[in-house]
Design a protein around this motif. Structure first.
Motif, short mmCIF file in Angstrom:
data_model
loop_
_atom_site.label_atom_id
_atom_site.label_comp_id
_atom_site.label_asym_id
_atom_site.label_seq_id
_atom_site.Cartn_x
_atom_site.Cartn_y
_atom_site.Cartn_z
N GLY A 54 -11.94 1.79 2.64
CA GLY A 54 -10.81 1.30 3.44
C GLY A 54 -9.52 1.51 2.67
N PRO A 55 -8.60 0.57 2.72
CA PRO A 55 -7.33 0.75 2.02
C PRO A 55 -7.48 0.74 0.50
CG PRO A 55 -7.50 -1.47 2.87
CD PRO A 55 -8.66 -0.71 3.43
N PHE A 56 -8.63 0.26 0.03
CA PHE A 56 -8.89 0.22 -1.41
C PHE A 56 -9.16 1.62 -1.97
CE2 PHE A 56 -9.67 -3.96 0.24
CZ PHE A 56 -9.09 -4.78 -0.71
N ARG A 57 -9.27 2.63 -1.11
CA ARG A 57 -9.38 4.02 -1.57
C ARG A 57 -8.04 4.50 -2.11
NH1 ARG A 57 -11.23 6.81 3.81
NH2 ARG A 57 -9.54 5.43 4.36
N PHE A 58 -6.94 3.92 -1.59
CA PHE A 58 -5.60 4.39 -1.92
C PHE A 58 -4.88 3.51 -2.94
CE2 PHE A 58 -6.60 5.19 2.58
CZ PHE A 58 -6.76 6.56 2.50
N SER A 59 -5.29 2.25 -3.02
CA SER A 59 -4.66 1.29 -3.91
C SER A 59 -5.70 0.26 -4.32
CB SER A 59 -3.50 0.59 -3.19
OG SER A 59 -3.02 -0.51 -3.93
N ASN B 249 -4.89 -2.60 -5.10
CA ASN B 249 -4.31 -3.88 -4.69
C ASN B 249 -3.56 -3.76 -3.35
OD1 ASN B 249 -4.78 -5.59 -7.22
ND2 ASN B 249 -3.91 -3.69 -8.02
N PRO B 250 -4.24 -3.36 -2.29
CA PRO B 250 -3.52 -3.16 -1.04
C PRO B 250 -2.92 -4.45 -0.46
CG PRO B 250 -5.88 -2.99 -0.68
CD PRO B 250 -5.67 -3.05 -2.16
N ILE B 251 -3.50 -5.59 -0.73
CA ILE B 251 -2.94 -6.83 -0.20
C ILE B 251 -1.62 -7.15 -0.90
CG2 ILE B 251 -3.26 -9.34 0.01
CD1 ILE B 251 -6.25 -8.76 0.52
N TYR B 252 -1.56 -6.96 -2.20
CA TYR B 252 -0.32 -7.23 -2.94
C TYR B 252 0.74 -6.19 -2.58
CZ TYR B 252 -3.64 -10.02 -5.61
OH TYR B 252 -4.62 -10.90 -5.98
N LEU C 62 5.63 -4.89 0.69
CA LEU C 62 6.22 -4.17 1.82
C LEU C 62 6.73 -5.13 2.89
CD1 LEU C 62 3.66 -1.24 2.22
CD2 LEU C 62 6.01 -1.10 1.33
N LEU C 63 5.99 -6.18 3.14
CA LEU C 63 6.40 -7.16 4.14
C LEU C 63 7.74 -7.79 3.77
CD1 LEU C 63 5.82 -8.85 6.67
CD2 LEU C 63 4.52 -10.41 5.21
N ARG D 152 -3.19 1.54 -9.33
CA ARG D 152 -3.08 0.08 -9.24
C ARG D 152 -2.30 -0.33 -8.00
NH1 ARG D 152 -1.29 -1.62 -14.44
NH2 ARG D 152 -3.48 -2.05 -14.92
N TRP D 153 -1.17 0.32 -7.74
CA TRP D 153 -0.35 -0.02 -6.58
C TRP D 153 -0.51 1.07 -5.52
CZ3 TRP D 153 2.03 -4.56 -5.58
CH2 TRP D 153 2.14 -5.45 -6.65
N LEU D 154 0.15 2.17 -5.68
CA LEU D 154 0.01 3.26 -4.72
C LEU D 154 0.13 4.61 -5.42
CD1 LEU D 154 -0.48 3.86 -1.76
CD2 LEU D 154 1.98 3.82 -1.39
N ILE D 155 1.02 4.68 -6.37
CA ILE D 155 1.20 5.93 -7.12
C ILE D 155 0.99 5.62 -8.60
CG2 ILE D 155 2.56 7.93 -6.49
CD1 ILE D 155 4.89 6.24 -5.93
N ARG D 156 0.51 6.58 -9.31
CA ARG D 156 0.28 6.38 -10.75
C ARG D 156 1.56 6.49 -11.52
NH1 ARG D 156 -4.70 5.71 -12.32
NH2 ARG D 156 -6.30 6.28 -10.87
#
Length: 158
Positions: free
Chosen positions: A85-90, A92-95, A100-101, A154-158
């Motif tokens: 799911g989103p954990f493939r890309f980050s 910490n997708p919730i954080y 972003l919110l 960890r977040w989205l980009i290294r």
């Protein structure tokens, strides 16, 4: 390594506490010491889109964790290592979604304090929660965690 790191990453649920503090501080400072952003329609629409992206990512990550039947609370032990799911890309997708919110709300409502506190709270979450969670996951999941962490930012980009 402390005994608590093997059983849970934190004593307090830092991420939701920091998110709430960031939002309240942004609202409060927006009233007493406004820090405005441009109210151009394009900025407002981008803000709404970023906030929507944050909400969508949050929901996707929460549903992914629920489908894995693992704990979602940041101060409780992990039951499973979720890597899809989103954990493939980050990691910490919730954080990431919470950040972003806040940024989206700031842009959408023209309150730059939301942007300032989004970045400050992301840095605080990184130090107070993420680093501890990662130690906990490394202890609990060993090589599986090491492989996942070496391939996923960890977040989205290294």
């Amino acid at each position: 390594m402390t005994v608590s790191e093997t059983t849970r990453p934190n004593r307090l649920p830092w991420p939701p506490m920091l998110l709430t503090l960031a939002a309240l501080a942004s609202i409060g400072l927006g009233m007493v010491a406004p820090l405005s952003l441009p109210r151009a329609q394009s900025v407002v629409l981008i803000g709404y889109a970023v906030a929507g992206l944050g909400l969508g990512l949050d929901l996707w990550a929460i549903l992914t964790m629920r489908s894995a039947r693992t704990n979602i609370l940041p101060h409780r032990a992990a039951d499973r290592l979720v890597t899809w799911g989103p954990f493939r890309f980050s990691r910490n997708p919730i954080y990431l979604a919470n950040t972003l919110l806040l940024i989206g709300i700031g842009l959408g409502f023209g309150n730059a304090w939301f942007v300032v506190f989004a970045l400050l709270s992301a840095a605080a979450v990184d130090r107070l929660a993420i680093r501890r969670e990662e130690r906990h996951l490394a202890i609990k999941f060993g090589d599986d965690w090491i492989d996942y962490a070496s391939n996923t930012p960890r977040w989205l980009i290294r």
